[in-house]
Design an enzyme around this catalytic site. Structure first.
Site, PDB file in Angstrom:
ATOM      1  CG  ASN A  50     -15.386  30.407  -3.093  1.00 34.82           C
ATOM      2  OD1 ASN A  50     -14.038  30.664  -2.965  1.00 34.82           O
ATOM      3  ND2 ASN A  50     -15.709  29.509  -3.315  1.00 34.82           N
ATOM      4  CE  LYS A 110     -14.650  26.923  -6.425  1.00 30.97           C
ATOM      5  NZ  LYS A 110     -15.888  26.112  -7.118  1.00 30.97           N
ATOM      6  CG  HIS A 164     -18.439  25.438  -1.675  1.00 33.92           C
ATOM      7  ND1 HIS A 164     -17.405  25.270  -2.350  1.00 33.92           N
ATOM      8  CD2 HIS A 164     -18.447  26.996  -1.926  1.00 33.92           C
ATOM      9  CE1 HIS A 164     -17.971  24.979  -3.120  1.00 33.92           C
ATOM     10  NE2 HIS A 164     -17.851  26.703  -3.432  1.00 33.92           N
ATOM     11  CD  GLU A 216     -15.165  23.674  -4.024  1.00 32.68           C
ATOM     12  OE1 GLU A 216     -14.697  24.289  -3.759  1.00 32.68           O
ATOM     13  OE2 GLU A 216     -15.745  23.213  -5.530  1.00 32.68           O
ATOM     14  CD  GLU A 233     -21.782  27.863  -4.483  1.00 32.75           C
ATOM     15  OE1 GLU A 233     -21.818  28.737  -4.856  1.00 32.75           O
ATOM     16  OE2 GLU A 233     -21.563  27.299  -3.221  1.00 32.75           O
ATOM     17  N   GLY A 292     -18.092  24.359 -11.034  1.00 37.39           N
ATOM     18  CA  GLY A 292     -16.545  24.128 -11.465  1.00 37.39           C
ATOM     19  C   GLY A 292     -16.199  22.890 -12.266  1.00 37.39           C
ATOM     20  CB  SER A 350     -20.804  26.670 -14.439  1.00 37.56           C
ATOM     21  OG  SER A 350     -20.844  26.206 -14.345  1.00 37.56           O
TER      22      SER A 350
HETATM   23  C1  PEP Z   1     -17.924  28.140  -5.955  1.00 40.11           C
HETATM   24  O1  PEP Z   1     -17.486  27.514  -6.022  1.00 40.11           O
HETATM   25  O2  PEP Z   1     -19.042  28.392  -4.907  1.00 40.11           O
HETATM   26  C2  PEP Z   1     -19.284  28.310  -7.514  1.00 40.11           C
HETATM   27  C3  PEP Z   1     -20.227  28.750  -7.568  1.00 40.11           C
HETATM   28  O3  PEP Z   1     -17.557  27.608  -8.072  1.00 40.11           O
HETATM   29  P1  PEP Z   1     -17.766  27.613 -10.166  1.00 40.11           P
HETATM   30  O4  PEP Z   1     -18.351  29.606 -10.332  1.00 40.11           O
HETATM   31  O5  PEP Z   1     -16.337  27.983 -10.792  1.00 40.11           O
HETATM   32  O6  PEP Z   1     -18.922  26.663 -10.826  1.00 40.11           O
END
Ligand code: PEP
Length: 256
Positions: free
Chosen positions: A10, A12, A96, A98, A166, A172, A212
């Site tokens: 992803n 973003k 997601h 976000e 997630e 992040g 992460s």
């Molecule tokens: C995501 O935004 O789906 C995600 C898993 O981000 P990150 O790997 O940066 O934590």
């Protein structure tokens, strides 16, 4: 039942055309197991979708990062499921965290989006996950179950759904869930699916982990029996500034 491993990147709201070209070039050169073992899906920002589609190898697939809840029309700034299909984009990420948190997308709205996207023929990476406060108050499973229920209430056929667990506190932040924490929630989600959508759906639906994930922690996470892959954010982009994403993905694949 064996489930095809899934690795999603992803990107973003990141990247320039030049950076995107670099990532795709690295991906195109990557040595990965065959498509029937691992499904690779990258998710660029909307504006780069046709560009990535024109460059990306044919055994890797593309996901949009969102789409509108119904048929397109007078919805300024939105992109419809029909448009994605028209461009030959097979996947979309919905729900997601976000978008849930920053755009106030409710469970019901996400459920409606998932149902509409599926009805049009898109495949969906549907995201669920709890905040740190919710985890600390012991409500992780209640939260992810409610998010999943809003989808299950509207969806009968799960064949084109990948469920992404997630945890918001891991996205992040560099604070990855331990393999045991991930496995615990994935197992509970699979049980929830069994009780509410049937044994077949529970056994066949891929439940992937995001938060992460990187080359160093992915191996152990992937050994967990209910972890069927990853949704990778930041690390899938590092190639832009640091190193080759093909190496990152090969690293993921080498543990299989
Ligand atoms: C995501 O935004 O789906 C995600 C898993 O981000 P990150 O790997 O940066 O934590």
């Amino acid at each position: 039942m064996s489930r095809q491993f899934f690795v999603g990147g992803n990107w973003k709201c990141n990247g320039t055309k030049e950076e995107v070209k670099k990532i795709v070039t690295s991906l195109n050169e990557a040595e990965v197991p065959s498509e029937d073992v691992v499904e690779v899906v990258v998710s660029p920002p909307f504006v780069f979708l046709p560009f990535v589609k024109s460059l990306l190898r044919s055994d890797f697939y593309i996901a949009a990062q969102n789409c509108w809840v119904r048929k397109g029309g007078a919805f300024t700034g939105e992109v419809s499921a029909e448009m994605l299909l028209n461009l030959g984009i097979p996947w979309v990420i919905l729900g997601h965290s976000e978008r849930r948190l920053l755009m106030n997308e409710s469970n019901e709205f996400v459920g409606d989006k998932v149902a509409y996207a599926l009805s049009q023929g898109l495949k969906v990476i549907a995201c669920v996950g709890e905040t740190l406060e919710q985890r600390e108050s012991g409500s992780t499973m209640a939260i992810v179950a409610a998010q999943t229920k809003a989808i299950a209430d509207r969806v009968e056929n799960w064949a084109n759904v990948v469920l992404a667990y997630e945890p918001v506190w891991a996205i992040g932040t560099g604070k990855v869930a331990t393999p045991a924490q991930a496995q615990e929630v994935h197992l509970e989600l699979r049980k929830w699916l069994k009780d509410n959508a049937g044994a077949e759906v529970a056994a066949s639906t891929r439940i992937i982990y995001g938060g992460s994930v990187n080359g160093a922690n992915c191996k152990e996470l992937a050994t967990q029996s209910d972890v069927d892959g990853f949704l990778v954010g930041g690390a899938s982009l590092k190639v832009v500034v640091l190193c080759s994403l093909s190496h990152h993905y090969s690293y993921n694949f080498s543990m299989l």
